[in-house]
Scaffold this active site. Structure first.
Site, PDB file in Angstrom:
ATOM      1  N   TRP A   1      56.527  63.766  18.948  1.00 22.91           N
ATOM      2  CA  TRP A   1      56.501  65.210  19.222  1.00 22.91           C
ATOM      3  C   TRP A   1      55.407  65.577  20.203  1.00 22.91           C
ATOM      4  O   TRP A   1      55.567  66.499  21.012  1.00 22.91           O
ATOM      5  CB  TRP A   1      56.394  66.008  17.922  1.00 22.91           C
ATOM      6  CG  TRP A   1      57.617  65.824  17.065  1.00 22.91           C
ATOM      7  CD1 TRP A   1      57.695  65.228  15.842  1.00 22.91           C
ATOM      8  CD2 TRP A   1      58.962  66.218  17.390  1.00 22.91           C
ATOM      9  NE1 TRP A   1      58.981  65.225  15.390  1.00 22.91           N
ATOM     10  CE2 TRP A   1      59.784  65.824  16.313  1.00 22.91           C
ATOM     11  CE3 TRP A   1      59.549  66.849  18.483  1.00 22.91           C
ATOM     12  CZ2 TRP A   1      61.170  66.060  16.306  1.00 22.91           C
ATOM     13  CZ3 TRP A   1      60.915  67.078  18.480  1.00 22.91           C
ATOM     14  CH2 TRP A   1      61.707  66.684  17.396  1.00 22.91           C
TER      15      TRP A   1
ATOM     16  N   ASP B   1      50.191  71.697  16.953  1.00 21.91           N
ATOM     17  CA  ASP B   1      51.535  71.730  16.374  1.00 21.91           C
ATOM     18  C   ASP B   1      51.380  71.265  14.924  1.00 21.91           C
ATOM     19  O   ASP B   1      51.171  70.085  14.669  1.00 21.91           O
ATOM     20  CB  ASP B   1      52.453  70.792  17.168  1.00 21.91           C
ATOM     21  CG  ASP B   1      53.829  70.648  16.525  1.00 21.91           C
ATOM     22  OD1 ASP B   1      54.092  71.302  15.495  1.00 21.91           O
ATOM     23  OD2 ASP B   1      54.640  69.863  17.065  1.00 21.91           O
TER      24      ASP B   1
ATOM     25  N   LYS C   1      59.630  72.885   6.968  1.00 21.31           N
ATOM     26  CA  LYS C   1      59.140  71.722   6.203  1.00 21.31           C
ATOM     27  C   LYS C   1      58.323  72.178   4.991  1.00 21.31           C
ATOM     28  O   LYS C   1      58.780  72.055   3.871  1.00 21.31           O
ATOM     29  CB  LYS C   1      58.348  70.808   7.119  1.00 21.31           C
ATOM     30  CG  LYS C   1      59.255  70.401   8.301  1.00 21.31           C
ATOM     31  CD  LYS C   1      58.690  69.392   9.186  1.00 21.31           C
ATOM     32  CE  LYS C   1      59.414  69.322  10.499  1.00 21.31           C
ATOM     33  NZ  LYS C   1      60.481  68.320  10.531  1.00 21.31           N
TER      34      LYS C   1
HETATM   35  C1  LIG Z   1      55.578  67.830  14.324  1.00 22.17           C
HETATM   36  C2  LIG Z   1      56.874  68.368  14.831  1.00 22.17           C
HETATM   37  N1  LIG Z   1      56.886  69.093  15.951  1.00 22.17           N
HETATM   38  C3  LIG Z   1      58.026  69.600  16.450  1.00 22.17           C
HETATM   39  C4  LIG Z   1      59.244  69.408  15.834  1.00 22.17           C
HETATM   40  C5  LIG Z   1      60.485  70.011  16.416  1.00 22.17           C
HETATM   41  O1  LIG Z   1      60.753  71.198  15.726  1.00 22.17           O
HETATM   42  P1  LIG Z   1      61.981  72.137  16.096  1.00 22.17           P
HETATM   43  O2  LIG Z   1      63.218  71.388  15.746  1.00 22.17           O
HETATM   44  O3  LIG Z   1      61.753  73.351  15.243  1.00 22.17           O
HETATM   45  O4  LIG Z   1      61.893  72.471  17.556  1.00 22.17           O
HETATM   46  C6  LIG Z   1      59.281  68.665  14.654  1.00 22.17           C
HETATM   47  C7  LIG Z   1      60.566  68.440  13.969  1.00 22.17           C
HETATM   48  O5  LIG Z   1      60.719  67.617  13.097  1.00 22.17           O
HETATM   49  C8  LIG Z   1      58.067  68.128  14.148  1.00 22.17           C
HETATM   50  O6  LIG Z   1      58.060  67.389  13.025  1.00 22.17           O
END
Ligand SMILES: Cc1ncc(COP(=O)(O)O)c(C=O)c1O
Length: 358
Positions: free
Chosen positions: A104, A174, A198
């Site tokens: 991510w 994030d 989550k």
């Molecule tokens: C740490 C992290 N950041 C970003 C995301 C992406 O999130 P979204 O699907 O809401 O864009 C996730 C999804 O699992 C994640 O675990």
């Protein structure tokens, strides 16, 4: 309920506390005495506004958000924040610094590079495919960094920052997979974002906690829908918010607050993670734990079979016992138990016993 509820270890969207779901069901057809569903009322109606403000107040209370920081509710998930952070915060002659600790954070870095200059501050991929997070002392930023971005919990790899770096730039995090799983000094961060699906509630709403001063200094020459300032000025009622997601978020947070707030959640989450790590570690004949000990996540326990077939057999046995969501991310493989706030201690006990007796 007609069907038996599984033991849910999904990585996200993930298990929600049953009482929060039941409250949502009970409120669905007659919302706050309006005779209508929350899905049908205006976001300007007092009945909705009450829920909206309660949800915001709960985020503030549970995270102990200081007055200097605002809480925003936005749509678009965490990936949209990957773009909105640089769009708002990168100006002439500045760059975004990125700590690369997993899938991510790589995505966040890439999105920023479409908007302006994004530089890698530190990258731990080469040290063994993201088996650790950096020591805070390893992290530095160049002059001109508008912010340092990091991913507090690496959902796919099961690693998590347990101490944050001190750098000469605001920290942007994030926290999609660990916000509200443990205590946090929110005042240390310029901006935190977390898609709710989550630890917080359902998919559809992203919680942003941002230093008001950072928003004041943000760019104004970008479309209004992309500006944090638009949402801040109107308490996130600038346009139609994801009302149902915010309603379910309110119900989830109210339940978590009743259970004792973040201290109680952290204690439970630490116990849940310790139980699963210990169970896996007790079977070195079958499993390995790739994440380095000091970097291990409380929210996602990643483990692997030592030989072919072990993982498939465990998944089959888990399924037979009503457990779902234990397969690792498709790009990483292996096994992963996600232990977010909605995951019950009894489910974790059942999983630990399965692993120990396997
Ligand atoms: C740490 C992290 N950041 C970003 C995301 C992406 O999130 P979204 O699907 O809401 O864009 C996730 C999804 O699992 C994640 O675990």
């Amino acid at each position: 309920m007609s069907t038996k509820r599984p033991l849910i270890f999904n990585p996200g969207p993930a298990a929600l506390p049953l009482p929060a779901l039941e409250r949502t069901r009970d409120e669905l057809l007659d919302f706050e005495g309006t005779g209508m569903s929350v899905l049908e009322v205006s976001h300007r109606a007092p009945a909705y506004e009450k829920v909206h403000r309660e949800a915001m107040a709960l985020v503030r209370e549970l995270l102990a958000v200081p007055e200097s920081h605002a809480v925003l509710f936005m749509a678009g998930g965490a990936r949209t924040q990957f773009a909105l952070v640089p769009t708002n915060l990168l100006g002439e002659g500045t760059h975004g610094a990125y700590a690369v600790t997993g899938h991510w954070s790589k995505c966040a870095l890439k999105e920023a590079s479409f908007v302006g200059e994004a530089r890698v501050s530190v990258d731990v991929e080469a040290d063994g495919t993201f088996v650790r997070v950096p020591d805070p002392a390893e992290v530095a930023v160049d002059a001109g960094a508008a912010y340092l971005h990091l991913t507090s919990n690496n959902t796919l790899y099961g690693t998590q920052w347990h101490a944050y770096p001190e750098v000469d730039a605001p920290l942007v995090a994030d926290m999609t997979s660990d916000l509200l799983s443990r205590k946090l000094d929110v005042g240390r961060f310029g901006l935190i974002y977390a898609a709710a699906q989550k630890n917080l509630g359902p998919a559809g709403v992203t919680v942003v906690v941002v230093d008001r001063a950072l928003v004041e200094g943000a760019r104004t020459d970008i479309p209004a829908a992309f500006r944090y300032a638009s949402f801040l000025a109107k308490d996130s009622l600038w346009n139609t918010p994801p009302t149902f997601a915010i309603h379910v978020l309110r119900n989830t947070l109210a339940y978590l607050a009743d259970r004792g707030g973040v201290e109680a959640l952290e204690a439970t989450n630490r116990a849940k993670a310790a139980r699963v790590y210990a169970a896996v570690a007790s079977r070195p004949d079958l499993f390995t734990l790739p994440a380095e000990e000091g970097s291990r996540s409380l929210c996602n326990v990643v483990f692997r079979g030592v030989e072919d077939g072990v993982e498939a057999r465990l998944l089959a046995e888990a399924e037979a016992r009503g457990m779902v969501g234990l397969k690792g991310h498709r790009t990483v493989g292996g096994l992963r138990a996600s232990l977010y706030n909605g995951v019950e201690a009894a489910w974790v006990e059942a999983l630990a016993e399965l692993i120990e007796g396997f």
